[in-house]
Motif scaffolding. Structure first.
Motif, mmCIF file in Angstrom:
data_model
loop_
_atom_site.group_PDB
_atom_site.id
_atom_site.type_symbol
_atom_site.label_atom_id
_atom_site.label_comp_id
_atom_site.label_asym_id
_atom_site.label_seq_id
_atom_site.Cartn_x
_atom_site.Cartn_y
_atom_site.Cartn_z
ATOM 1 N N ASN A 275 0.825 -1.211 0.000
ATOM 2 C CA ASN A 275 0.000 0.000 0.000
ATOM 3 C C ASN A 275 0.860 1.262 0.000
ATOM 4 O O ASN A 275 0.321 2.374 -0.078
ATOM 5 C CB ASN A 275 -0.925 0.008 1.219
ATOM 6 N N PHE A 276 2.169 1.090 0.096
ATOM 7 C CA PHE A 276 3.081 2.229 0.129
ATOM 8 C C PHE A 276 3.882 2.309 -1.169
ATOM 9 O O PHE A 276 3.943 1.350 -1.945
ATOM 10 C CB PHE A 276 4.003 2.110 1.347
ATOM 11 N N ASP A 277 4.486 3.469 -1.386
ATOM 12 C CA ASP A 277 5.206 3.725 -2.635
ATOM 13 C C ASP A 277 6.718 3.592 -2.499
ATOM 14 O O ASP A 277 7.395 3.162 -3.437
ATOM 15 C CB ASP A 277 4.892 5.141 -3.142
ATOM 16 N N THR A 278 7.269 4.020 -1.367
ATOM 17 C CA THR A 278 8.721 4.003 -1.183
ATOM 18 C C THR A 278 9.069 3.478 0.207
ATOM 19 O O THR A 278 8.228 3.441 1.108
ATOM 20 C CB THR A 278 9.331 5.405 -1.379
ATOM 21 N N PHE A 279 10.353 3.132 0.368
ATOM 22 C CA PHE A 279 10.797 2.419 1.569
ATOM 23 C C PHE A 279 12.123 3.018 2.018
ATOM 24 O O PHE A 279 13.127 2.932 1.297
ATOM 25 C CB PHE A 279 10.955 0.934 1.206
ATOM 26 N N GLU A 280 12.153 3.643 3.195
ATOM 27 C CA GLU A 280 13.367 4.281 3.693
ATOM 28 C C GLU A 280 14.301 3.223 4.280
ATOM 29 O O GLU A 280 14.116 2.775 5.405
ATOM 30 C CB GLU A 280 13.011 5.335 4.748
ATOM 31 N N ILE A 281 15.348 2.860 3.517
ATOM 32 C CA ILE A 281 16.295 1.855 4.004
ATOM 33 C C ILE A 281 17.477 2.500 4.734
ATOM 34 O O ILE A 281 18.271 1.795 5.356
ATOM 35 C CB ILE A 281 16.832 0.973 2.863
ATOM 36 N N TRP A 282 17.581 3.833 4.646
ATOM 37 C CA TRP A 282 18.733 4.513 5.253
ATOM 38 C C TRP A 282 18.247 5.791 5.922
ATOM 39 O O TRP A 282 17.931 6.763 5.253
ATOM 40 C CB TRP A 282 19.773 4.805 4.184
ATOM 41 N N ASN A 283 18.170 5.734 7.241
ATOM 42 C CA ASN A 283 17.765 6.891 8.030
ATOM 43 C C ASN A 283 18.998 7.511 8.665
ATOM 44 O O ASN A 283 19.792 6.815 9.306
ATOM 45 C CB ASN A 283 16.755 6.477 9.108
ATOM 46 N N GLY A 315 17.112 9.443 4.008
ATOM 47 C CA GLY A 315 16.736 10.770 4.495
ATOM 48 C C GLY A 315 17.506 11.100 5.746
ATOM 49 O O GLY A 315 17.763 10.207 6.576
ATOM 50 N N SER A 316 17.903 12.346 5.894
ATOM 51 C CA SER A 316 18.695 12.721 7.066
ATOM 52 C C SER A 316 17.901 12.595 8.357
ATOM 53 O O SER A 316 18.459 12.354 9.413
ATOM 54 C CB SER A 316 19.217 14.153 6.920
ATOM 55 N N ASP A 317 16.555 12.761 8.273
ATOM 56 C CA ASP A 317 15.724 12.837 9.480
ATOM 57 C C ASP A 317 16.308 13.904 10.405
ATOM 58 O O ASP A 317 16.337 13.739 11.631
ATOM 59 C CB ASP A 317 15.656 11.487 10.178
#
Length: 469
Positions: A275-283, A315-317
Motif C-alpha cells: 500500500n506504500f510507494d517508497t521504503f526508507e532503508i537509510w535513516n 533521508g537525514s531525518d
C-alpha cells in the motif's frame, strides 16, 4: 497605642539593630560583587567569556559568493560546530580563545578546504577569501541531490524553516522535502523559498511539501502534498492502510520510514507494505549500513526477491542543522564512530535523482516513485546496464554492456555488483578518487542488479535496482 506597653531592653534593641546592619552590609557586598562580575564579563575579563569574532567570505572559482558549510573543530577538545554562510556567502562566528580548524565545503561535488585559525583575546580574525572549486558536476549526467526527511521548529526541530533552507543550499542540495511531524504549517514558508529561488542566478532550489505522519504504529512520510493527514490509529492495521490511502489520494507518495526502529517508530504490518510507494532503508539518525539500517536494506532485498518493488530511499531525518549528536554510547563500534564523524546534518544521507529534462517538484517526485535514484553520504555513482540506470527495465539475457562512473574526494574503498541480493562481482577502486569502468557482465532474465559502493572514513552509497526482464 497602649500606655501600658513595656519598652524593650536597650541591649535587645542594640542586638537587633546590629543584626539588621550586618544583613544590609552583606547584601550590599553581594550586590557589588555581582555587579563587578557582570562588568568584567561584559569587558571579557572573566576567563570563560574571552571571545573574538571570526569572519570571512566564500566564493566559487568565478568569484561569485557561494552559500556553503563552515565546520569548526576545536583542536583541543575535538568539539565540532557546524555553521553555514548567509545567502551572500559571508560567515561570522563568535568563538572562545583557542585553536580551531575551519573546514569549508558545499556537498560532495565541491572541494573541501581546511584552514587553521587561532582566536586570541578580543582580536577579530578577518579571514582571507575562501574559494571552493567545483570538482565534478553530476547534474551534467542528469543527477540532482536532495533530502526527503527533515524537520523544523514547526514540530520537534531546533531551527526555523529559513535556517533549514540555507542549510540545504549550503550542503549542496538542489531540492528538499519538509516533513514535520503531524503538521503542514511549515510548508507555506518552505514553498515560498522555492519560489524565491526558482530562477535565481545559481540558486535554483526545488522545495517540496510534505509531512511525517507520526503514530504509535510507525512513521510514514507524505511526500509531495500540502494536505494534512489524520494520524490517529485506533484500529491498528485498518488505520495504517487508511493513512497510506489518504496520502496517495492527496497526490503524494506514501513512504515507510525507519522500519526497524523500536518504541512504536518501526513498521509491523508487512502484509500492508504494497500500500506504500517508497521504503526508507537509510535513516540518517541511525548507523550507516548497520543496525536498523542494515536490517531495512536486507528486508528490501527480501521484498525484491519476492517480486515486491518499493524504491529504496534515504533521508537525514535531521532535527538540528548544527550536526550535534547528544546520544553517545559506551563501547561505540567503529561503524558508529565513523557515522558520527561523517556528520548528522541536511542531506546526510541524500538522494540523487535522475532527471532527463524538467527539474521541478513533479519531476523529482516521479523519479523517486520510479526509483531513478541512488542514496549516498559521499560516494557518487553513475551506474548503467545497456544505457539505462536505476529503476529501469531492460530485456536481455547474456552478456550486456556495463558502464560505471564513481567519484569520492575522500577516496573510494570498494564497488560491488549485486544480483538478487548476492554479490557477484567486485571492481578495483580502492585508493582512487575517480573511476570509470566500461565492460560487459552476464545478466539473467528475471533478475535485478544493484551497485553498492564504500568510501574511506565511512563513505557509503547504494543504487536502486536495474531490472532484467
Amino acid at each position: 497605642m497602649s500606655a501600658n506597653r513595656k519598652k524593650l531592653p536597650w541591649k535587645t534593641v542594640s542586638i537587633v539593630l546590629a543584626l539588621v546592619c550586618l544583613a544590609m552590609c552583606g547584601l550590599l557586598i553581594s550586590l557589588l560583587g555581582n555587579s563587578m562580575k557582570a562588568e568584567q564579563a561584559n569587558k571579557g575579563e572573566v576567563e570563560t567569556a574571552i571571545t573574538a569574532y571570526v569572519s570571512g567570505l566564500v566564493t566559487n572559482s568565478n568569484g561569485e559568493p557561494l552559500i556553503s558549510s563552515v565546520e569548526i573543530i576545536n583542536t583541543s577538545t575535538s568539539e565540532i560546530i557546524r555553521n553555514q554562510t548567509n545567502l551572500l556567502g559571508r560567515y561570522e562566528v563568535l568563538l572562545p580563545v583557542g585553536n580551531y580548524e575551519f573546514i569549508f565545503s558545499k556537498g560532495f561535488e565541491y572541494e573541501r578546504k581546511s584552514i587553521p585559525v587561532e582566536v586570541e583575546n578580543r582580536l577579530r580574525v578577518s579571514m582571507n577569501k575562501v574559494v571552493l572549486e567545483r570538482i565534478v558536476d553530476w547534474s551534467a549526467m542528469g543527477w540532482y541531490p536532495g533530502d526527503l526527511h527533515q524537520h523544523t521548529t514547526y514540530s520537534d526541530g531546533y531551527q526555523n524553516v529559513d535556517d533549514v533552507l540555507i542549510s540545504n543550499l549550503a550542503n549542496g542540495l538542489d531540492w528538499g522535502v519538509l516533513s514535520d511531524h503531524n503538521t503542514v504549517d511549515g510548508n507555506t514558508e518552505w514553498l515560498q523559498a522555492g519560489r524565491l529561488f526558482s530562477d535565481g542566478a545559481g540558486l535554483h532550489f526545488v522545495s517540496i511539501p510534505g509531512m511525517e505522519v507520526t503514530t504509535e504504529k510507525g512513521h510514514y512520510n507524505s511526500l509531495g502534498s500540502d494536505s494534512l493527514v489524520d494520524h490517529s490509529v485506533l484500529r491498528d492495521g485498518e488505520d495504517i492502510k487508511r493513512i497510506a490511502d489518504e496520502i496517495r489520494t492527496s497526490g503524494a507518495l506514501a513512504q515507510v520510514n525507519h522500519p526497524f526502529l523500536t518504541d512504536g517508530m518501526g513498521f509491523e504490518h508487512w502484509d500492508l507494505i504494497q500500500n506504500f510507494d517508497t521504503f526508507e532503508i537509510w535513516n540518517g539518525k541511525g548507523v550507516t549500513n548497520d543496525e536498523a539500517n542494515l536490517q531495512a536494506k536486507e528486508k528490501w532485498f527480501e521484498l525484491l526477491n519476492n517480486g515486491i518493488y518499493l524504491p529504496a530511499t534515504g533521508g537525514s531525518d535531521n532535527h538540528d542543522i548544527t550536526g550535534l549528536y547528544p546520544w553517545r554510547r559506551e563501547n561505540e563500534s567503529d561503524a558508529c564512530k565513523l557515522w558520527i564523524e561523517r556528520g548528522l546534518y541536511s542531506g546526510m544521507p541524500r538522494n540523487y535523482v535522475y532527471l532527463l529534462e524538467d527539474f521541478s517538484s513533479k519531476a523529482v517526485m516521479l523519479a523517486v516513485k520510479e526509483g531513478h535514484l541512488f542514496i549516498t553520504n559521499g560516494p557518487l555513482i553513475n551506474f548503467e546496464l545497456e544505457g539505462v540506470t536505476s529503476g529501469h527495465h531492460i530485456k536481455f539475457d547474456g552478456e550486456c554492456e556495463l558502464s560505471i562512473r564513481l567519484y569520492d574526494q575522500r577516496g573510494l574503498e570498494s564497488a560491488v555488483l549485486i544480483e538478487n541480493g548476492v554479490k557477484i562481482r567486485e571492481f578495483d577502486v580502492k585508493g582512487k578518487n575517480e573511476v570509470s569502468i566500461t565492460d560487459t557482465v552476464s545478466v539473467t532474465s528475471g533478475s535485478w542488479y544493484v551497485l553498492e559502493v564504500t568510501g574511506s572514513e565511512g563513505g557509503y552509497a547504494i543504487t536502486n535496482p536495474i531490472f532484467v526482464d
